[in-house]
Scaffold this active site. Structure first.
Site, PDB file in Angstrom:
ATOM      1  N   ARG A 220       0.745  -1.180  -0.203  1.00  0.00           N
ATOM      2  CA  ARG A 220       0.012  -0.106  -0.126  1.00  0.00           C
ATOM      3  C   ARG A 220       0.725   1.347   0.053  1.00  0.00           C
ATOM      4  O   ARG A 220       0.469   2.314  -0.368  1.00  0.00           O
ATOM      5  CB  ARG A 220      -0.927   0.106   1.427  1.00  0.00           C
ATOM      6  N   ASP A 267      30.743  -0.018  -2.064  1.00  0.00           N
ATOM      7  CA  ASP A 267      30.533   0.791  -1.014  1.00  0.00           C
ATOM      8  C   ASP A 267      31.403   0.438   0.038  1.00  0.00           C
ATOM      9  O   ASP A 267      31.235   0.273   1.226  1.00  0.00           O
ATOM     10  CB  ASP A 267      28.871   0.529  -0.485  1.00  0.00           C
TER      11      ASP A 267
END
Length: 380
Positions: A220, A267
């Site tokens: 949602r 990273d």
């Protein structure tokens, strides 16, 4: 000048696909189409030849940081070069603005010399909700005037700025970066789906280590992940070390973004290429145990100890990606993102002789940068 060199017998990964029993000619610093009569010949039968790796997000290695001295920076570069990274963007971490400006000056000189391909500022313009291994008291909203200060300090060598675009000034900062030809990367963000779409429309083109340091994908509230994956204008960074991402997350990214929009990054922090122990990441102390870096206080993952040769091997053996897709994610895509495709990122005549030699198990056996061996092949 060293004599021309012809590599023969390998499986060579070209933009058009894999060529079995391939032949690659190096003359001086470049790849050429035809070999002169006096060329040396190196038989690399049973091996793979792929383009040199391009890392657009890397904080250090070899016990040294890109936030350190010139010697530190050069040591970190050498460490990653031994693992196949022939082009590297140096990433900083959140710190005082004056220190970041000072470091930008140092790194810009090394970029002008060709040691690095530019500067990536990761922080301080990121969300305290998703700070990861960044010092919260040093974080700030992305005021365009301060973003401009970092760009100017980089003297034309600032390549990318990671920012939480939902913060005050975020969208204006994205527009400023785009106007100056600097990549605006969405990361360490708590943005909604709608806010992320707005930032992309304003000019953001990179997802800093997708999935990490951002809200999870919800049915949602899809958040930034859905927006970044669905938009063809965005390249998504992935840390393929087996710690930062579940294999299913990596598969999801490749399925929705496609191989042309993924850039594998390290990273990496100081411990890359060294091993376990205590290190500093900017002003924060990090404990590395069994190859995983975490903050001493709080336990957040603090970058990685990854090198791109390991990311490549994992991609084709564990993740079972086609070799061509791994090459795109490690070389062609980041080269294109940096605007360097005419010179690096693929094995074609006229481009820099940057290449990695891998054996049949995808273990690194040689690294060439601009026609010189950084790792001389030790062949049976």
């Amino acid at each position: 000048m060293a004599p021309s060199l012809v590599l023969t017998g390998a499986r060579v990964v070209l933009p058009t696909g894999v060529v079995d029993d391939g032949r690659l000619v190096v003359e001086g610093t470049k790849i050429t189409g035809a070999a002169p009569e006096n060329a040396d010949v190196l038989d690399v039968t049973g091996h793979w030849v792929v383009p040199g790796f391009v890392d657009i997000h890397n904080h250090g290695g070899g016990g040294a940081s890109f936030s350190g001295t010139v010697d530190d920076v050069l040591r970190a570069i050498r460490t990653h070069r031994l693992h196949g990274t022939t082009t590297l963007v140096a990433s900083t971490v959140t710190d005082e603005m004056d220190l970041l400006v000072q470091q930008a000056g140092l790194l810009s000189e090394l970029a002008e010399q060709g040691d690095i391909a530019g500067i990536h500022f990761e922080g301080p313009f990121i969300s305290p909700c998703r700070k990861g291994a960044h010092s919260e008291e040093l974080l700030r909203a992305p005021d365009p005037a301060e973003v401009r200060k970092l760009i100017d300090a980089g003297r034309g060598k600032a390549k990318m700025v990671t920012l939480a675009t939902e913060l005050p000034g975020g969208i204006d900062s994205v527009r400023l970066l785009a106007e100056h030809g600097v990549i605006a990367a969405i990361g360490h963000t708590d943005a909604t789906y709608e806010q992320t779409v707005e930032a992309i429309d304003a000019g953001a083109t990179v997802a800093t280590h997708l999935f990490n340091a951002m809200p999870t994908l919800g049915h949602r509230s899809p958040g930034p992940i859905a927006a970044l994956l669905e938009d063809e204008r965005v390249t998504v960074e992935l840390i393929n070390d087996g710690t930062h991402l579940h294999p299913a997350a990596l598969e999801l990214a490749f399925h929705h973004a496609g191989a042309s929009r993924v850039a594998f990054i390290t990273d990496a922090m100081d411990a890359a290429g060294i091993g376990d122990g205590r290190y500093m990441l900017g002003p924060l102390e990090v404990e590395v145990s069994e190859g995983v870096a975490r903050l001493v206080e709080g336990g957040s993952i603090a970058g990685s100890t990854l090198t791109l040769d390991r990311a490549f091997k994992r991609a084709v053996t564990v993740d079972e990606l086609p070799v061509e897709d791994a090459v795109a994610a490690l070389s062609a895509n980041p080269a294109r993102l940096l605007g360097l495709s005419e010179r690096i990122g693929s094995l074609e005549p006229g481009k820099d002789a940057d290449l990695v030699l891998l054996d049949a198990n995808f273990d690194l056996k040689g690294v060439m940068r601009r026609g010189e061996w950084a790792v001389t092949p030790q062949l049976p």
